[in-house]
Design a protein around this motif. Structure first.
Motif, mmCIF file in Angstrom:
data_model
loop_
_atom_site.group_PDB
_atom_site.id
_atom_site.type_symbol
_atom_site.label_atom_id
_atom_site.label_comp_id
_atom_site.label_asym_id
_atom_site.label_seq_id
_atom_site.Cartn_x
_atom_site.Cartn_y
_atom_site.Cartn_z
ATOM 1 N N GLN A 290 5.735 17.509 -29.224
ATOM 2 C CA GLN A 290 5.527 16.395 -28.309
ATOM 3 C C GLN A 290 5.109 16.920 -26.934
ATOM 4 O O GLN A 290 5.532 18.000 -26.515
ATOM 5 C CB GLN A 290 6.799 15.561 -28.153
ATOM 6 N N THR A 291 4.299 16.134 -26.238
ATOM 7 C CA THR A 291 3.952 16.437 -24.856
ATOM 8 C C THR A 291 4.934 15.726 -23.938
ATOM 9 O O THR A 291 5.054 14.499 -23.981
ATOM 10 C CB THR A 291 2.522 15.972 -24.529
ATOM 11 N N LEU A 292 5.657 16.486 -23.132
ATOM 12 C CA LEU A 292 6.570 15.927 -22.148
ATOM 13 C C LEU A 292 6.034 16.271 -20.763
ATOM 14 O O LEU A 292 5.718 17.429 -20.485
ATOM 15 C CB LEU A 292 7.985 16.493 -22.319
ATOM 16 N N THR A 293 5.916 15.275 -19.911
ATOM 17 C CA THR A 293 5.302 15.475 -18.601
ATOM 18 C C THR A 293 6.263 15.080 -17.491
ATOM 19 O O THR A 293 6.871 14.005 -17.534
ATOM 20 C CB THR A 293 4.009 14.652 -18.474
ATOM 21 N N CYS A 294 6.405 15.979 -16.519
ATOM 22 C CA CYS A 294 7.184 15.709 -15.311
ATOM 23 C C CYS A 294 6.206 15.445 -14.171
ATOM 24 O O CYS A 294 5.083 15.950 -14.163
ATOM 25 C CB CYS A 294 8.069 16.911 -14.959
ATOM 26 N N TYR A 295 6.650 14.669 -13.193
ATOM 27 C CA TYR A 295 5.789 14.309 -12.069
ATOM 28 C C TYR A 295 6.484 14.647 -10.745
ATOM 29 O O TYR A 295 7.704 14.500 -10.623
ATOM 30 C CB TYR A 295 5.444 12.812 -12.107
#
Length: 259
Positions: free
Chosen positions: A188-193
């Motif tokens: 899975q792609t997990l993205t933090c901002y």
């Protein structure tokens, strides 16, 4: 706290010692920067199979697994600072300072293993899987999240060097069919901002992953002074989205049962 096993301590490689030092130093402020770890934890808790007793490899400051019916956790970590935090935060946790590739646990003694974003630091991931196969009893489970190839693409886009990670295929191939039944595996792609570039870069260092061991190490674009830093900040604005500056990870998830 359980004392460090002398054999395992002396066998730790210099790279492992350096990683342990970084993570120990980050222990007190880890929780301020662990947004990725919390996201991957939630996926593991939703899809994992747990038992009353769990070994948490690379436990960091500790994960409360009581909601999954876990009554006792053995926390394994190479960083003494993290183990101190885990012992203080989780009642009943048994800390062990050890390397995932040399677990000081008896054969067929473990019901369940949980590991959240730790095993990518192993010198030899298949060796760590072999150790898990040795200590997990037949019918027991492992629930893993591991950083895989393709992570931190935004840093590469900014001209920064990104260390290589294992491909998800190589991670799953380490679970040999003779020892394991892969019940669920998914990348899975997990993205933090982040609000700004400094915050983004510190999110890596803030959880103990030094610039040498993860992500922005050895910049192709050398930050030699204020002008180069300002130029990098300007470049970062080109990747900004509505939520902020993104930093994405490819996370491999595995639930496997020991045959």
């Amino acid at each position: 706290m359980t004392s460090t096993n002398a054999d395992h301590s002396s066998a730790q490689k210099p790279q492992g010692e350096q990683i342990a030092k970084h993570f120990s130093a980050a222990a007190h402020h880890y929780a301020k920067h662990d947004s990725l770890q919390r996201m991957s934890r939630d996926v593991l808790l939703a899809h994992g199979q747990f038992a009353a007793s769990v070994v948490d490899i690379g436990c960091g400051p500790g994960t409360d697994l009581a909601a999954k019916g876990v009554k006792h956790t053995v926390g394994v970590d190479i960083a003494l600072g993290m183990l101190q935090q885990a012992r203080d935060q989780l009642v009943g946790l048994s800390p062990i300072c050890a390397n995932a590739e040399q677990l000081p646990l008896a054969d067929d003694s473990v019901e369940c293993i949980y590991s959240n974003l730790a095993l990518q630091w192993c010198d030899n991931f298949p060796s760590a899987v072999n150790e898990m196969a040795r200590v997990v009893r037949s019918g027991g489970y492992v629930n893993l999240a591991i950083v895989t190839d393709g992570s931190l693409a935004e840093l590469q886009q900014l001209g920064l060097h990104v260390n290589s990670f294992l491909t998800f295929e190589s991670v799953t191939e380490a679970f040999t069919p003779s020892d394991w039944h892969l019940q669920w595996h998914e990348q899975q792609t997990l993205t933090c901002y982040f609000d700004d570039l400094k915050q983004l870069l510190y999110s890596i260092k803030g959880v103990g992953a030094s610039t040498h061991t993860c992500g922005q190490a050895n910049a192709k674009t050398k930050l030699t002074g204020r002008q180069s830093w300002l130029a990098l900040q300007q470049s970062a604005q080109q990747i900004r989205v509505a939520q902020g500056l993104p930093l994405s990870y490819q996370i491999g998830f595995i639930r496997a049962q020991k045959r």
